[in-house]
Design a protein around this motif. Structure first.
Motif, PDB file in Angstrom:
ATOM      1  N   GLU A 147       0.892  -1.145  -0.054  1.00  0.00           N
ATOM      2  CA  GLU A 147       0.032   0.005   0.043  1.00  0.00           C
ATOM      3  C   GLU A 147       0.802   1.360   0.087  1.00  0.00           C
ATOM      4  O   GLU A 147       0.492   2.471  -0.653  1.00  0.00           O
ATOM      5  CB  GLU A 147      -0.895  -0.006   1.164  1.00  0.00           C
ATOM      6  CG  GLU A 147      -1.942  -1.071   0.974  1.00  0.00           C
ATOM      7  CD  GLU A 147      -2.994  -1.133   2.076  1.00  0.00           C
ATOM      8  OE1 GLU A 147      -3.947  -1.759   1.996  1.00  0.00           O
ATOM      9  OE2 GLU A 147      -2.637  -0.500   3.247  1.00  0.00           O
ATOM     10  N   ASP A 148       1.818   1.416   0.795  1.00  0.00           N
ATOM     11  CA  ASP A 148       2.666   2.475   1.060  1.00  0.00           C
ATOM     12  C   ASP A 148       3.546   2.867  -0.421  1.00  0.00           C
ATOM     13  O   ASP A 148       3.572   4.015  -0.650  1.00  0.00           O
ATOM     14  CB  ASP A 148       3.718   2.248   2.173  1.00  0.00           C
ATOM     15  CG  ASP A 148       2.973   2.432   3.502  1.00  0.00           C
ATOM     16  OD1 ASP A 148       1.838   2.985   3.502  1.00  0.00           O
ATOM     17  OD2 ASP A 148       3.696   1.989   4.612  1.00  0.00           O
ATOM     18  N   LYS A 149       3.884   1.723  -0.988  1.00  0.00           N
ATOM     19  CA  LYS A 149       5.007   1.872  -1.878  1.00  0.00           C
ATOM     20  C   LYS A 149       4.304   1.882  -3.378  1.00  0.00           C
ATOM     21  O   LYS A 149       4.941   2.546  -4.296  1.00  0.00           O
ATOM     22  CB  LYS A 149       6.132   0.836  -2.108  1.00  0.00           C
ATOM     23  CG  LYS A 149       6.807   0.950  -0.770  1.00  0.00           C
ATOM     24  CD  LYS A 149       7.906  -0.114  -0.726  1.00  0.00           C
ATOM     25  CE  LYS A 149       8.994   0.028   0.602  1.00  0.00           C
ATOM     26  NZ  LYS A 149       9.500  -1.248   1.058  1.00  0.00           N
ATOM     27  N   VAL A 150       3.128   1.352  -3.592  1.00  0.00           N
ATOM     28  CA  VAL A 150       2.401   1.299  -4.852  1.00  0.00           C
ATOM     29  C   VAL A 150       1.070   1.880  -4.857  1.00  0.00           C
ATOM     30  O   VAL A 150       0.790   2.590  -5.558  1.00  0.00           O
ATOM     31  CB  VAL A 150       2.429  -0.535  -5.222  1.00  0.00           C
ATOM     32  CG1 VAL A 150       1.605  -0.587  -6.656  1.00  0.00           C
ATOM     33  CG2 VAL A 150       3.688  -1.062  -5.374  1.00  0.00           C
ATOM     34  N   ALA A 151       0.222   1.014  -3.982  1.00  0.00           N
ATOM     35  CA  ALA A 151      -1.229   1.540  -4.204  1.00  0.00           C
ATOM     36  C   ALA A 151      -1.522   3.029  -3.630  1.00  0.00           C
ATOM     37  O   ALA A 151      -2.249   3.434  -4.499  1.00  0.00           O
ATOM     38  CB  ALA A 151      -2.056   0.846  -3.039  1.00  0.00           C
ATOM     39  N   PHE A 152      -1.023   3.388  -2.720  1.00  0.00           N
ATOM     40  CA  PHE A 152      -1.365   4.899  -2.408  1.00  0.00           C
ATOM     41  C   PHE A 152      -0.781   5.829  -3.314  1.00  0.00           C
ATOM     42  O   PHE A 152      -1.578   6.812  -3.771  1.00  0.00           O
ATOM     43  CB  PHE A 152      -1.097   5.330  -0.859  1.00  0.00           C
ATOM     44  CG  PHE A 152      -1.830   4.227   0.278  1.00  0.00           C
ATOM     45  CD1 PHE A 152      -3.009   3.751   0.061  1.00  0.00           C
ATOM     46  CD2 PHE A 152      -1.343   4.323   1.649  1.00  0.00           C
ATOM     47  CE1 PHE A 152      -3.486   2.776   0.840  1.00  0.00           C
ATOM     48  CE2 PHE A 152      -2.005   3.757   2.427  1.00  0.00           C
ATOM     49  CZ  PHE A 152      -3.259   2.647   2.274  1.00  0.00           C
ATOM     50  N   PRO A 153       0.281   5.703  -3.554  1.00  0.00           N
ATOM     51  CA  PRO A 153       1.046   6.809  -4.635  1.00  0.00           C
ATOM     52  C   PRO A 153       0.164   6.647  -5.705  1.00  0.00           C
ATOM     53  O   PRO A 153       0.015   7.887  -6.689  1.00  0.00           O
ATOM     54  CB  PRO A 153       2.501   6.283  -4.941  1.00  0.00           C
ATOM     55  CG  PRO A 153       2.785   5.540  -3.404  1.00  0.00           C
ATOM     56  CD  PRO A 153       1.415   5.014  -2.970  1.00  0.00           C
ATOM     57  N   ALA A 154      -0.197   5.525  -6.433  1.00  0.00           N
ATOM     58  CA  ALA A 154      -0.750   5.142  -7.485  1.00  0.00           C
ATOM     59  C   ALA A 154      -2.129   5.955  -7.445  1.00  0.00           C
ATOM     60  O   ALA A 154      -2.713   6.733  -8.320  1.00  0.00           O
ATOM     61  CB  ALA A 154      -1.027   3.729  -7.915  1.00  0.00           C
ATOM     62  N   ALA A 155      -3.093   5.575  -6.523  1.00  0.00           N
ATOM     63  CA  ALA A 155      -4.267   6.163  -6.306  1.00  0.00           C
ATOM     64  C   ALA A 155      -4.268   7.652  -6.078  1.00  0.00           C
ATOM     65  O   ALA A 155      -5.247   8.477  -6.871  1.00  0.00           O
ATOM     66  CB  ALA A 155      -4.802   5.513  -5.037  1.00  0.00           C
ATOM     67  N   ALA A 156      -3.539   8.085  -5.250  1.00  0.00           N
ATOM     68  CA  ALA A 156      -3.359   9.563  -5.353  1.00  0.00           C
ATOM     69  C   ALA A 156      -3.045  10.030  -6.744  1.00  0.00           C
ATOM     70  O   ALA A 156      -3.405  11.379  -6.898  1.00  0.00           O
ATOM     71  CB  ALA A 156      -2.267  10.033  -4.345  1.00  0.00           C
ATOM     72  N   GLN A 157      -2.233   9.740  -7.480  1.00  0.00           N
ATOM     73  CA  GLN A 157      -1.989  10.185  -8.674  1.00  0.00           C
ATOM     74  C   GLN A 157      -3.099  10.205  -9.716  1.00  0.00           C
ATOM     75  O   GLN A 157      -3.459  10.957 -10.434  1.00  0.00           O
ATOM     76  CB  GLN A 157      -0.854   9.253  -9.299  1.00  0.00           C
ATOM     77  CG  GLN A 157      -0.497   9.736 -10.828  1.00  0.00           C
ATOM     78  CD  GLN A 157       0.652   8.757 -11.285  1.00  0.00           C
ATOM     79  OE1 GLN A 157       1.437   8.487 -10.689  1.00  0.00           O
ATOM     80  NE2 GLN A 157       0.623   8.607 -12.817  1.00  0.00           N
ATOM     81  N   LEU A 158      -4.134   9.173  -9.592  1.00  0.00           N
ATOM     82  CA  LEU A 158      -5.226   8.719 -10.429  1.00  0.00           C
ATOM     83  C   LEU A 158      -6.423   9.473 -10.034  1.00  0.00           C
ATOM     84  O   LEU A 158      -7.300  10.002 -10.815  1.00  0.00           O
ATOM     85  CB  LEU A 158      -5.470   7.340 -10.441  1.00  0.00           C
ATOM     86  CG  LEU A 158      -4.621   6.349 -10.982  1.00  0.00           C
ATOM     87  CD1 LEU A 158      -4.773   4.978 -10.786  1.00  0.00           C
ATOM     88  CD2 LEU A 158      -4.457   6.623 -12.342  1.00  0.00           C
ATOM     89  N   ALA A 159      -6.571   9.833  -8.730  1.00  0.00           N
ATOM     90  CA  ALA A 159      -7.459  10.370  -8.180  1.00  0.00           C
ATOM     91  C   ALA A 159      -7.892  11.935  -8.683  1.00  0.00           C
ATOM     92  O   ALA A 159      -6.995  12.874  -8.680  1.00  0.00           O
ATOM     93  CB  ALA A 159      -7.795  10.611  -6.839  1.00  0.00           C
TER      94      ALA A 159
END
Length: 180
Positions: A147-159
């Motif tokens: 979550e810290d390295k992949v999911a949250f940065p990606a979702a923050a970029q996509l939102a």
């Protein structure tokens, strides 16, 4: 001086920063997992005393109340963004997160009754409790890193900004809080 079995602190981010809030919650998850491990070691050495009961209540509260809300936040707001991205690594991350959440629920269902016994100053089957706790802690290690390295940065970029506002409103509303 604080007891080695105490846990205090709140996330550093607020609802107005939903992805930062999710990441900050991971600090509390880690502290709660550390408390769980210290609790079991304490119970093995000292038995089910008042300190163990207090620590068990803290762990029960966190993983019985706060963690499910956190997982729901992710399932409502992070996973859909990742799944819709069509980026293989992000889709795989979302699928792994969802699978981990299911496993957490099953492990917690087995772990919580033993912690409840400790909270009532009873003596659960400590070898079983230790084995369950070790599995729970180990799964969290890989899950939090994903979550810290992949999911949250990606979702923050996509939102989009509208998705962030909706996320803020939903997360706060489910907790009975009015966001700033």
């Amino acid at each position: 001086m604080a007891s080695p079995l105490t846990l205090h602190a709140a996330p550093a981010a607020g609802f107005d920063q939903p992805f930062e809030l999710l990441a900050a919650c991971h600090d509390r998850v880690r502290r709660s997992l550390e408390l769980l491990q210290r609790l079991i070691a304490h119970a093995e050495q000292q038995g089910p005393d008042a300190q163990a009961a207090d620590a068990a209540l803290d762990v029960l509260r966190y993983f019985g109340i706060a963690a499910p809300l956190h997982h729901e936040d992710e399932e409502r707001h992070v996973l859909p963004l990742l799944l819709a991205s069509e980026q293989a690594v992000w889709v795989e991350a979302a699928e792994q997160m969802a699978a981990d959440h299911r496993t957490f629920r099953a492990l917690w269902a087995d772990l919580a009754p033993g912690l409840q016994v400790l909270a009532e100053q009873g003596l659960p089957q400590l070898p079983v409790l230790r084995r369950l706790a070790e599995s729970f802690v180990a799964l969290h290690a890989s899950h939090l890193a994903l979550e810290d390295k992949v999911a949250f940065p990606a979702a923050a970029q996509l939102a989009s900004e509208a998705e962030r506002r909706a996320m803020t409103a939903d997360m706060a509303a489910r907790r009975g809080v009015t966001p700033r």
